[in-house]
Design an enzyme around this catalytic site. Sequence first.
Site, PDB file in Angstrom:
ATOM      1  N   LEU A   1       0.959  -1.157   0.053  1.00  0.00           N
ATOM      2  CA  LEU A   1      -0.083  -0.185  -0.001  1.00  0.00           C
ATOM      3  C   LEU A   1       0.763   1.141  -0.253  1.00  0.00           C
ATOM      4  O   LEU A   1       1.964   1.143   0.825  1.00  0.00           O
ATOM      5  CB  LEU A   1      -0.772   0.109   1.443  1.00  0.00           C
TER       6      LEU A   1
ATOM      7  N   ASN B   1      -0.399  -8.250  18.042  1.00  0.00           N
ATOM      8  CA  ASN B   1       0.275  -8.484  18.849  1.00  0.00           C
ATOM      9  C   ASN B   1      -0.282  -9.071  20.156  1.00  0.00           C
ATOM     10  O   ASN B   1      -1.235  -8.422  20.584  1.00  0.00           O
ATOM     11  CB  ASN B   1       1.166  -7.358  19.029  1.00  0.00           C
TER      12      ASN B   1
ATOM     13  N   GLU C   1      -3.501  -4.830  14.434  1.00  0.00           N
ATOM     14  CA  GLU C   1      -3.054  -3.778  13.494  1.00  0.00           C
ATOM     15  C   GLU C   1      -3.415  -3.810  12.249  1.00  0.00           C
ATOM     16  O   GLU C   1      -3.457  -4.767  11.521  1.00  0.00           O
ATOM     17  CB  GLU C   1      -1.417  -3.903  13.731  1.00  0.00           C
TER      18      GLU C   1
ATOM     19  N   ARG D   1       0.338  -9.104  23.250  1.00  0.00           N
ATOM     20  CA  ARG D   1       1.113  -8.755  24.454  1.00  0.00           C
ATOM     21  C   ARG D   1       0.871  -7.157  24.690  1.00  0.00           C
ATOM     22  O   ARG D   1       0.155  -6.506  23.710  1.00  0.00           O
ATOM     23  CB  ARG D   1       2.613  -8.912  24.357  1.00  0.00           C
TER      24      ARG D   1
ATOM     25  N   GLU E   1      -1.362  -7.628  11.186  1.00  0.00           N
ATOM     26  CA  GLU E   1      -1.044  -8.511  12.313  1.00  0.00           C
ATOM     27  C   GLU E   1      -1.646  -8.377  13.619  1.00  0.00           C
ATOM     28  O   GLU E   1      -2.098  -7.100  13.833  1.00  0.00           O
ATOM     29  CB  GLU E   1       0.495  -8.625  12.388  1.00  0.00           C
TER      30      GLU E   1
HETATM   31  P1  ADP Z   1       6.576  -6.325  12.021  1.00  0.00           P
HETATM   32  O1  ADP Z   1       5.748  -7.401  12.678  1.00  0.00           O
HETATM   33  O2  ADP Z   1       7.831  -6.643  11.575  1.00  0.00           O
HETATM   34  O3  ADP Z   1       6.489  -5.125  12.875  1.00  0.00           O
HETATM   35  P2  ADP Z   1       4.244  -5.742  10.278  1.00  0.00           P
HETATM   36  O4  ADP Z   1       3.347  -6.641   9.478  1.00  0.00           O
HETATM   37  O5  ADP Z   1       3.506  -5.157  11.539  1.00  0.00           O
HETATM   38  O6  ADP Z   1       5.766  -5.968  10.723  1.00  0.00           O
HETATM   39  O7  ADP Z   1       4.484  -4.260   9.369  1.00  0.00           O
HETATM   40  C1  ADP Z   1       5.180  -3.354   9.872  1.00  0.00           C
HETATM   41  C2  ADP Z   1       5.297  -2.148   8.962  1.00  0.00           C
HETATM   42  O8  ADP Z   1       5.501  -2.547   7.969  1.00  0.00           O
HETATM   43  C3  ADP Z   1       3.744  -1.401   8.874  1.00  0.00           C
HETATM   44  O9  ADP Z   1       3.181  -0.506  10.084  1.00  0.00           O
HETATM   45  C4  ADP Z   1       3.842  -0.910   7.747  1.00  0.00           C
HETATM   46  O10 ADP Z   1       4.639   0.509   7.880  1.00  0.00           O
HETATM   47  C5  ADP Z   1       4.906  -1.770   6.937  1.00  0.00           C
HETATM   48  N1  ADP Z   1       4.194  -2.424   6.021  1.00  0.00           N
HETATM   49  C6  ADP Z   1       3.646  -4.047   6.504  1.00  0.00           C
HETATM   50  N2  ADP Z   1       2.745  -4.551   5.469  1.00  0.00           N
HETATM   51  C7  ADP Z   1       2.724  -3.486   4.339  1.00  0.00           C
HETATM   52  C8  ADP Z   1       1.676  -3.427   3.025  1.00  0.00           C
HETATM   53  N3  ADP Z   1       1.360  -4.447   2.756  1.00  0.00           N
HETATM   54  N4  ADP Z   1       2.028  -2.192   2.591  1.00  0.00           N
HETATM   55  C9  ADP Z   1       2.672  -1.335   2.932  1.00  0.00           C
HETATM   56  N5  ADP Z   1       3.509  -1.125   4.256  1.00  0.00           N
HETATM   57  C10 ADP Z   1       3.425  -2.304   4.829  1.00  0.00           C
END
Ligand code: ADP
Length: 447
Positions: free
Chosen positions: A203, A289, A275, A291, A287
């Site tokens: 995105l 979390n 999230e 915790r 995802e």
């Molecule tokens: P982690 O568990 O490593 O923190 P996440 O899945 O929560 O990974 O993603 C962390 C960050 O990565 C998000 O807050 C966003 O900024 C970026 N991100 C993750 N997935 C996408 C996506 N499909 N498109 C754009 N940015 C993404």
Amino acid sequence: MFEKILIANRGEVALRIHRACREMGIRTVAVHSEADADAMHVRLADESVCIGPAAARGSYLNIPAILTAATITNADAIHPGVGFLSENAHFAQMVAEHDITFIGPAPEHMTVMGDKIAAKAAMKKTGIPVVPGSDGPVVEEDEALKTAAKIGYPVIVKAAAGGGGRGMKVAHDDETLRQALPMARAEAKANFGDDTLYLEKFLETPRHIEIQILADNHGNVIHLGERDCSLQRRHQKVIEEAPSPALNAATRDKIGARCVKAMKKLGYRSVGTIEFLYENGKFYFIEMNTRLQVEHPITEMISGIDLAREQIRVAAGAKLDVTQKNIQLAGHAIECRINAENPETFAPSPGTITDYHAPGGLDVRVDSALYSGYRVPPHYDSLIAKLIVRGRSRNECLMRLRRALEEFVIGGIETTIPLHQRLITESDFINGDYDIHWLENLLDSEA
Ligand code: ADP
């Protein structure tokens, strides 16, 4: 209620849990590595046990040592804090097998949410929208190319076991995707010991918005609104705020209610954070979390609910003593994550703190384990303090934050305080007009 809790963590989060325990009349046991014998969390706890060498693998991740410490000190519960073993289902299981309560969700929920592919599938089943993608692992290059053709470029390759913003690769066409796959696989294997990958639509202008959940063991689930964590560097949060400048009350209530419904369906208990990426008025789950989050204090500041206390209460079997109707979110809160790093190059800057003065005043909170003379060890995460400020309005909050950052003195090492001082005066930030790529773009434009 528990009489004694072992806190299996260090630094500011260990102190955060200790404070909740103290206010509940619960005694605490600190565990520490050889590098942390002088740490504040050890000084404040009722008892402490050295569990191994400086490297976290031998200490804060050492399950047998932590279980032994809990057994010899007669702790009736273990709080895992944030990071380290806090999302390790095997650890939660082992704790339970020792007749000790793990302060967190059921191991089966940790297992599902710990695998991002399984998490997306589980949430999708409850009716929560997810980011379009491979709907499962991608093994062959061909499969990845087919999925990318279906969802359209750009795409992001992610690790199923990922965390901490590591192991993600963006691809803009077939060729970059072909290159990204083996790199992402190697990184995932090296960081998480699991090279399962999946693909998502990348995105381009979303915000990161997450919903705080609180659930007891009796089927009661509430939400405490959202946090906007769009200000990120390398997919890691730098500044968080609540409420999000992008949501109105109706949108908040709607997504909050959907999350509550999903958690009820799954039978989830304890605290948790769901999230999402939020773009063009739509939420896409990324995802969960299972915790407490680093940024939980901003929710506490606007709700008046002590999340660590509630987490401990529900783990002991107590019912939630608030209902959704009782939750009144008031004002605005912002958290700055202060790291022991050079504010321009982000190079780590461990060392001895020569001066320390924390800001104070109305609605200013500092969560930190620093003190003057303390030596920040080089072995752990660089987060050394969280400055959390509340105001009745976002503007009041910003003015207070500016004042509090000015007062904050951490001498002897480099910190990211100057970065925060600069960011909060940027007009886009003042206007609440930023997405997850904003900070990276700003830093890139200056490089
Ligand atoms: P982690 O568990 O490593 O923190 P996440 O899945 O929560 O990974 O993603 C962390 C960050 O990565 C998000 O807050 C966003 O900024 C970026 N991100 C993750 N997935 C996408 C996506 N499909 N498109 C754009 N940015 C993404």
